[in-house]
Design a protein around this motif. Structure first.
Motif, PDB file in Angstrom:
ATOM      1  N   ARG A   1      64.699  50.023  81.065  1.00 38.37           N
ATOM      2  CA  ARG A   1      65.549  49.040  80.684  1.00 38.37           C
ATOM      3  C   ARG A   1      65.574  48.588  81.359  1.00 38.37           C
TER       4      ARG A   1
ATOM      5  N   LYS B   1      60.074  49.437  76.155  1.00 35.74           N
ATOM      6  CA  LYS B   1      59.417  50.692  75.549  1.00 35.74           C
ATOM      7  C   LYS B   1      57.841  50.714  75.097  1.00 35.74           C
TER       8      LYS B   1
ATOM      9  N   GLY C   1      70.201  44.954  73.774  1.00 34.09           N
ATOM     10  CA  GLY C   1      69.675  46.889  73.325  1.00 34.09           C
ATOM     11  C   GLY C   1      70.980  47.236  73.963  1.00 34.09           C
TER      12      GLY C   1
ATOM     13  N   GLN D   1      63.782  47.494  73.137  1.00 29.61           N
ATOM     14  CA  GLN D   1      62.309  47.733  72.502  1.00 29.61           C
ATOM     15  C   GLN D   1      61.159  46.722  73.152  1.00 29.61           C
TER      16      GLN D   1
ATOM     17  N   CYS E   1      59.292  41.465  70.237  1.00 28.28           N
ATOM     18  CA  CYS E   1      60.649  42.259  69.695  1.00 28.28           C
ATOM     19  C   CYS E   1      61.551  41.284  70.189  1.00 28.28           C
TER      20      CYS E   1
ATOM     21  N   ASN F   1      64.630  41.810  71.579  1.00 26.78           N
ATOM     22  CA  ASN F   1      65.637  42.596  71.852  1.00 26.78           C
ATOM     23  C   ASN F   1      64.547  43.020  72.969  1.00 26.78           C
TER      24      ASN F   1
END
Length: 535
Positions: free
Chosen positions: A522, A516, A21, A513, A507, A510
C-alpha cells in the motif's frame, strides 16, 4: 471512539481515511522516505523563521514540522533534543508524506484537506500511534498567488497542549508568508536579469515563462503563438536547475524550432532560447506523410489493415483516410446480426474498402464469414478495434490476417499536440475562440479517457456557450478544472499510470484493495499515486 463523539471536521477526516483503506492500527514505520528539495523557495523562506521559533521554544517539549505544498515533510525543529527520537519513532521525518490516505487525521494531512488551521487532540487522531500527541497546523499561503505553499505544524504530548499554540503558530506562518513575498520579488528580478542577458542578441527569440510572469522579446512574440507557451511549459516541467537542455519542437504555426531551455536558479521561471536558422517557415506537407504513402500502397495492393487503439482515438477517421476518394462500406460489429447473413453479397458487389468496426464484439459466426472473405481476397478489408494485446478468440484470429497495422496513441500520450488539436477542432467547428496557455495546460493535465472524441465534445460544448473571446480555466466545466501541474510522463510511466488507474477504478477507489490487486504494498501504491499525479 465513535464518529458521533468527534467534531464534524474530525469525523469527516476519519471517514476519508477509512475510505482510503487505512486502519487505526497501521504501523507508522511503513512510511517510505523520499529525497526532498532542501533549498526550495518554501524552505529558504521558512528557515530563519523556524530558527527564531525554535529559540523561543528552547527547553520546552514542543516540536515544529514544516510540510511543502505536496504534504512532504521538509524541515523540523525541537524544543528539546530528545524529541527527535520521538518524532523518528512515529515517522515524522523529512522525506515522508503526510496525507490522510497514509497517516489519517492529523494537523498536517487534514489541514491540507481543509485548507484552514486545525488543532487535533490526542484521541482525535485516526492512527493509534499518534493518539498520545496533540498538534496544531496552519496552511502557508503565498501572498501574491494565493496558492497553498505548505503547512506549519506544532506538536507536543497531549498533556502539554496549550491554547496559545494557535496564535504562536499563526504568527510564524505570517512571517514565512512575508518572506515568500520578498523572495517572490527577488525571484522576479532574477528572471528579468536572465532574460536581459539572453536578449542582448535581438535577432534571437528569447522567452521567460514563470508562474505568473511572461517575458518575451519582439522576435519571440512574432514567432510564438499563445498556444506554444503551453507546449514549452510542458517541455521544461521536469527540467533540473542549472542544466541546459535542447529539443526540437513543432510550433502551432507549423514551423520547427530548435529550443534550448534552462530553469532559472532561485526562481520558478524557465529561460527559452530559439535558434534563428531553425525557425524559418517550412512548407507544410510538401511531400506525402509516411502514413499517406503507406495508405497509397495499401490501396494499390488491397492490403488488409488493422486500425487499433482506445475508443475515441480516431479509428473511424483513419479508416476513411485509408479508403481514399472512394466511399468505404462501414459495418459495425454491434449490428452484426443484421448484416452478417448478406456479407458475401456485399463483398462481391463493393469494389472499395470494407470497414468492420469494433471487431472485439463480433459473434463467432460473423467472424468466421469475414475470415473466409479475407482469405479468398474477395474484398479489401480494414478492421478497427482495441489494441491487439486486448483481442482474444475470433477477433484475434481476424487481426492475424492483417499484415498492415496502424495503432493509434491515446490523447494522454499526445499532450504536446494538444494546442494544435484544439486549434484544428475549433476551426472545424467554425469557432474563433482562443484558449489561453493556462487553459491549455489544464487540459493537458486531464486523463482523457474518451480521447479525441471527448476533446471534440468538450470544445463543441464550450463553443456552443460562447461565440468568441479568450477561454480561461474557470470557463471549463468543473470536471475539467483539475491541476495543470501534472508532469509529462515517460511511456513506461504512462503504462504504470494506466494500470494503477484501472485497478483503483475496479476497486471503487479503495487503495488497499487496489494495492493487493496490483501485487504491491500500500505504501508503494501511495508513493506511485503521488509521483504519477493520479487523483
Amino acid at each position: 471512539m465513535e464518529d458521533a463523539a468527534l467534531r464534524p471536521e474530525i469525523a469527516s477526516s476519519w471517514r476519508r481515511a477509512e475510505l482510503s483503506g487505512l486502519r487505526p492500527d497501521a504501523a507508522v514505520d511503513r512510511l517510505t522516505v523520499e529525497d526532498i528539495d532542501r533549498r526550495s523557495r518554501l524552505v529558504l523562506a521558512a528557515e530563519p523563521v523556524l530558527d527564531q521559533a525554535s529559540r523561543e521554544l528552547a527547553g520546552t517539549a514542543f516540536g515544529l514540522v514544516l510540510a511543502d505544498r505536496d504534504a512532504w515533510i521538509v524541515d523540523r525543529r525541537f524544543g528539546e533534543r530528545h524529541l527527535e527520537a520521538t518524532f523518528d519513532r512515529i515517522g515524522v521525518v523529512p522525506g515522508t508524506r503526510f496525507t490522510e490516505e497514509n497517516t489519517g487525521t492529523n494537523s498536517i494531512a487534514t489541514v491540507f484537506e481543509l485548507r484552514q488551521g486545525l488543532a487535533v487532540h490526542g484521541h482525535e487522531h485516526f492512527i493509534d500511534s499518534f493518539k498520545p500527541f496533540a498538534c496544531y497546523g496552519h496552511p502557508i499561503t503565498h501572498p501574491v498567488t494565493r496558492r497553498l505553499e505548505g503547512v506549519l505544524d506544532i506538536t507536543c504530548l497531549a498533556g502539554h497542549a496549550n491554547p496559545l499554540l494557535g496564535p504562536f503558530l499563526r504568527r510564524a506562518v505570517a512571517d514565512i508568508e512575508q518572506r515568500l513575498l520578498a523572495g517572490s520579488r527577488a525571484a522576479e528580478q532574477r528572471m528579468l536579469a536572465a532574460y536581459q542577458a539572453a536578449a542582448l542578441n535581438r535577432l534571437r527569440p528569447v522567452l521567460v515563462l514563470g508562474d505568473d510572469v511572461v517575458l518575451a522579446n519582439a522576435a519571440a512574440t512574432d514567432l510564438l503563438d499563445a498556444a506554444d507557451h503551453a507546449v514549452l511549459r510542458g517541455l521544461a516541467m521536469d527540467a533540473p536547475f542549472g542544466v541546459r537542455q535542447a529539443r526540437s519542437v513543432r510550433l502551432s504555426s507549423g514551423r520547427v524550432a530548435d529550443v534550448s531551455f534552462e530553469r532559472i536558479s532561485g526562481a520558478s521561471g524557465v529561460l527559452f532560447e530559439l535558434e534563428p536558422p531553425a525557425v524559418q517557415a517550412i512548407p507544410r506537407r510538401v511531400t506525402p506523410r509516411p502514413v499517406q504513402r503507406d495508405f497509397a500502397a495499401y490501396r494499390e495492393q488491397r492490403t488488409h489493415v488493422l486500425i487499433s487503439g482506445e475508443p475515441g482515438t480516431g479509428r473511424s477517421t483513419v479508416a476513411r483516410e485509408l479508403a481514399g476518394d472512394s466511399a468505404p462500406a462501414v459495418l459495425d460489429a454491434v449490428d452484426a446480426q443484421h448484416w452478417a447473413p448478406t456479407l458475401d453479397q456485399l463483398a462481391a458487389s463493393h469494389t472499395g474498402l470494407l470497414v468492420v468496426e469494433n471487431i472485439a464484439l463480433l459473434p463467432s459466426e460473423a467472424a468466421a464469414r469475414l475470415a473466409a472473405i479475407m482469405d479468398r481476397g474477395a474484398c479489401w478489408v480494414a478492421l478497427t478495434g482495441p489494441p491487439p494485446s486486448e483481442l482474444t478468440g475470433p477477433a484475434a484470429d481476424l487481426a492475424s490476417r492483417c499484415i498492415a497495422r496502424r495503432e493509434l496513441a491515446p490523447l494522454r500520450s499526445r499532450r504536446d499536440e494538444l494546442p494544435a488539436l484544439v486549434a484544428a477542432m475549433l476551426a472545424d467547428l467554425g469557432s474563433t475562440l482562443r484558449f489561453v496557455p493556462r487553459t491549455l495546460e489544464v487540459l493537458a493535465a486531464q486523463p482523457w479517457p474518451g480521447n479525441l472524441r471527448e476533446l471534440k465534445a468538450l470544445l463543441r460544448h464550450i463553443a456552443a456557450s460562447r461565440a468568441c473571446g479568450d477561454v480561461l480555466p474557470r470557463d471549463l466545466p468543473e470536471a475539467y478544472q483539475g491541476s495543470p501541474e501534472a508532469r509529462r510522463l515517460t511511456p513506461i510511466e504512462q503504462l504504470e499510470h494506466d494500470a494503477i488507474a484501472a485497478a483503483l477504478r475496479d476497486c471503487g477507489g479503495n487503495k488497499a484493495q487496489a494495492a493487493k490487486l496490483l501485487g504491491i504494498s500500500r505504501s508503494t501504491l501511495h508513493r506511485r499515486v503521488r509521483s504519477l499525479r493520479l487523483s
